[in-house]
Scaffold this active site. Structure first.
Site, PDB file in Angstrom:
ATOM      1  N   ASP A  15      55.259  13.133  24.664  1.00 18.73           N
ATOM      2  CA  ASP A  15      55.187  12.789  26.094  1.00 18.73           C
ATOM      3  C   ASP A  15      55.125  11.281  26.321  1.00 18.73           C
ATOM      4  O   ASP A  15      55.885  10.738  27.113  1.00 18.73           O
ATOM      5  CB  ASP A  15      53.930  13.403  26.742  1.00 18.73           C
ATOM      6  CG  ASP A  15      54.082  14.892  27.011  1.00 18.73           C
ATOM      7  OD1 ASP A  15      55.227  15.390  27.024  1.00 18.73           O
ATOM      8  OD2 ASP A  15      53.041  15.555  27.208  1.00 18.73           O
ATOM      9  N   ARG A  95      37.525   9.546  29.031  1.00 22.16           N
ATOM     10  CA  ARG A  95      38.508   9.064  30.021  1.00 22.16           C
ATOM     11  C   ARG A  95      38.089   7.811  30.778  1.00 22.16           C
ATOM     12  O   ARG A  95      38.897   6.910  30.963  1.00 22.16           O
ATOM     13  CB  ARG A  95      38.890  10.174  31.010  1.00 22.16           C
ATOM     14  CG  ARG A  95      39.590  11.358  30.379  1.00 22.16           C
ATOM     15  CD  ARG A  95      40.734  10.965  29.497  1.00 22.16           C
ATOM     16  NE  ARG A  95      41.372  12.150  28.939  1.00 22.16           N
ATOM     17  CZ  ARG A  95      42.116  12.145  27.848  1.00 22.16           C
ATOM     18  NH1 ARG A  95      42.333  11.030  27.184  1.00 22.16           N
ATOM     19  NH2 ARG A  95      42.658  13.251  27.408  1.00 22.16           N
ATOM     20  N   ASP A 124      42.184  15.323  33.764  1.00 22.06           N
ATOM     21  CA  ASP A 124      42.289  13.965  33.241  1.00 22.06           C
ATOM     22  C   ASP A 124      42.996  13.001  34.196  1.00 22.06           C
ATOM     23  O   ASP A 124      42.653  11.830  34.262  1.00 22.06           O
ATOM     24  CB  ASP A 124      42.947  13.983  31.862  1.00 22.06           C
ATOM     25  CG  ASP A 124      42.001  14.562  30.809  1.00 22.06           C
ATOM     26  OD1 ASP A 124      40.785  14.437  31.010  1.00 22.06           O
ATOM     27  OD2 ASP A 124      42.483  15.134  29.819  1.00 22.06           O
ATOM     28  N   SER A 176      47.556  22.484  22.694  1.00 20.49           N
ATOM     29  CA  SER A 176      47.364  21.108  23.137  1.00 20.49           C
ATOM     30  C   SER A 176      45.960  20.707  22.694  1.00 20.49           C
ATOM     31  O   SER A 176      44.991  21.411  22.987  1.00 20.49           O
ATOM     32  CB  SER A 176      47.494  21.044  24.660  1.00 20.49           C
ATOM     33  OG  SER A 176      46.788  19.925  25.136  1.00 20.49           O
TER      34      SER A 176
HETATM   35  N1  ARG Z   1      39.052  20.952  29.682  1.00 16.59           N
HETATM   36  C1  ARG Z   1      38.603  19.750  29.082  1.00 16.59           C
HETATM   37  C2  ARG Z   1      38.208  18.732  30.130  1.00 16.59           C
HETATM   38  O1  ARG Z   1      38.738  18.777  31.209  1.00 16.59           O
HETATM   39  C3  ARG Z   1      39.588  19.169  28.089  1.00 16.59           C
HETATM   40  C4  ARG Z   1      40.907  18.744  28.649  1.00 16.59           C
HETATM   41  C5  ARG Z   1      41.935  18.306  27.613  1.00 16.59           C
HETATM   42  N2  ARG Z   1      42.239  19.366  26.695  1.00 16.59           N
HETATM   43  C6  ARG Z   1      43.275  19.427  25.840  1.00 16.59           C
HETATM   44  N3  ARG Z   1      43.287  20.413  25.008  1.00 16.59           N
HETATM   45  N4  ARG Z   1      44.220  18.552  25.805  1.00 16.59           N
HETATM   46  O2  ARG Z   1      37.421  17.862  29.896  1.00 16.59           O
END
Ligand code: ARG
Length: 406
Positions: A15, A95, A124, A176
């Site tokens: 990506d 983040r 995110d 993922s």
């Molecule tokens: N659900 C989690 C959060 O919002 C992780 C998000 C990212 N997960 C991933 N497998 N890429 O904090």
């Protein structure tokens, strides 16, 4: 006219590689990639070269591990922040720091925009964009995944091949995955059906408790003012403490979670997490709070923990309420100094010992032996007053009933 500059949050995956080229073409801009090392095991070596080959004019890689632990993870730990009571929030805590990194690099490079590779339905995007807006209101934000033409991984691969973007063409990835020192999040693929139990390959860093060692292992964590300062009387570096706990905890199958959670955008999602270090440290920290905090502070802090977790999850790290609640949390941690010993065995943790110079536990008061110093007589008057409202109520009701009958 000078070209516009865009700082792109870059991992080197498909990506973000496609993003570099796509942004380059679409905006005729200079692309600077930005990568933060938060302890993910993904290859950071060769990333700079790869970014330049993909079309970036510059690639910045920052080792943020120490800052991540001391300025972000420790705050969440002191607060006891577990989203919906369980998720230690590795992704959510990382983040804001990555948003800050993007802003710092954008400022240093005189960039006009930052761009990220988050989708339009996740948490995110919220965390990145609210963070960036708060720290640098005049920076533009681009989210190519919300607007570009590619509908599938295959279309992105075709574009990458056509444009000679260096990518590893792998078979469709089953999941993922997002990883850092505080844990791993795994979603998509067969996990999207909540009736499917997680297959073995969903777990990346923990041993299946059924297959973990048949001998328990004991660890001791020393805290100072709510922060882990030493593991097993030997490791004191904060990053190493987490690495070691992930290793030992992972070996004993600690910290697996399979959760349904409420996302910021309103949908429910299913995710599998592995967070050995986070799970052990939250447990040890909580044990110490039970020993040291007075009853009312302990009870009130439970509400604060929940609120702080919601703020972190919802992308509201850089906000006045978060800072104010953290001031409360810090005040509660002034005496949170002591040791906790925990046994790890087949996915379970058992507290073997807790001790502190600030312990409010008094053996003289608690004991049922002849050493007892508790004033039993005092309880009598206490109960008379404590139960008075209910006694009064029942007396009134029975009087009314008697009257009705008469
Ligand atoms: N659900 C989690 C959060 O919002 C992780 C998000 C990212 N997960 C991933 N497998 N890429 O904090």
């Amino acid at each position: 006219m000078a070209k516009k500059k865009i700082v792109v949050a870059y991992s080197g995956g498909l990506d973000t590689s496609v993003m570099v080229k796509w942004l380059n073409d679409k905006f005729d801009a200079e692309i600077i990639t930005a990568t933060g090392n938060l302890g993910q095991r993904a290859e950071l070596e060769g990333l700079e070269e790869k970014a330049i080959k993909t079309g970036a004019v510059k690639a910045v890689i920052k080792d943020l591990r120490h800052e991540f632990v001391t300025e972000y993870i420790w705050k969440a730990l002191k607060a006891g922040a577990l989203y919906e009571g369980e998720y230690p929030m590795a992704t959510a805590i990382g983040r804001p720091l990555l948003a800050k990194m993007l802003v710092d690099i954008a400022n240093a490079e005189g960039a006009d925009y930052v761009a990220h590779g988050c989708t339009g339905k996740g948490n995110d995007q919220v965390r990145f964009e609210v963070g960036v807006q708060t720290l640098a209101p005049s920076l533009g934000i681009i989210a190519p995944l919300r607007e570009w033409e590619f509908k599938s991984r295959e279309e992105e691969i075709d574009y990458a091949v056509e444009n000679k973007i260096p990518i590893k063409i792998t078979k469709a990835k089953p999941y993922s995955i997002d990883e850092n020192l505080w844990g791993i999040a795994v979603e998509c693929g067969v996990l999207e059906d909540p009736t499917n139990a997680p297959p073995d390959d969903a777990y990346q860093i923990t041993t299946d408790p059924k297959l973990s060692p048949n001998k328990p292992e004991t660890i001791t964590i020393s805290f100072e003012k709510g922060i882990p300062v030493c593991l097993n009387n030997s490791i004191t570096d904060p990053v190493e403490i987490l690495e070691k706990l992930n290793e030992i905890g992972g070996k004993h199958g600690i910290g697996r979670l399979d959760l349904i959670e409420n996302r910021v955008v309103g949908i429910k999602s299913r995710e599998v997490y592995e967070a050995p270090a986070a799970t052990i440290l939250h447990k040890a920290h909580h044990e110490l709070e039970k020993l040291i905090l007075d009853k009312e502070t302990f009870r009130f802090k439970q509400n604060v923990s929940d609120k702080v977790a919601n703020l972190i999850y919802d992308g509201l790290w850089f906000t006045p309420l978060f800072n104010s609640l953290m001031a409360f949390v810090d005040a509660t941690q002034q005496n949170l100094t002591g040791d906790v010993t925990i046994e790890l065995f087949k996915g379970n943790m058992t507290t073997l010992s807790r001790s502190s110079a600030y312990s409010l536990y008094s053996k003289e008061l608690a004991t049922y032996t002849e050493d007892d110093k508790f004033d039993h007589k005092a309880s009598e008057g206490f109960m008379k007053i404590y139960g008075l409202p209910y006694k009064t109520m029942t007396q009134l009701y029975s009087a009314t009933q008697v009257k009705e009958v008469a």
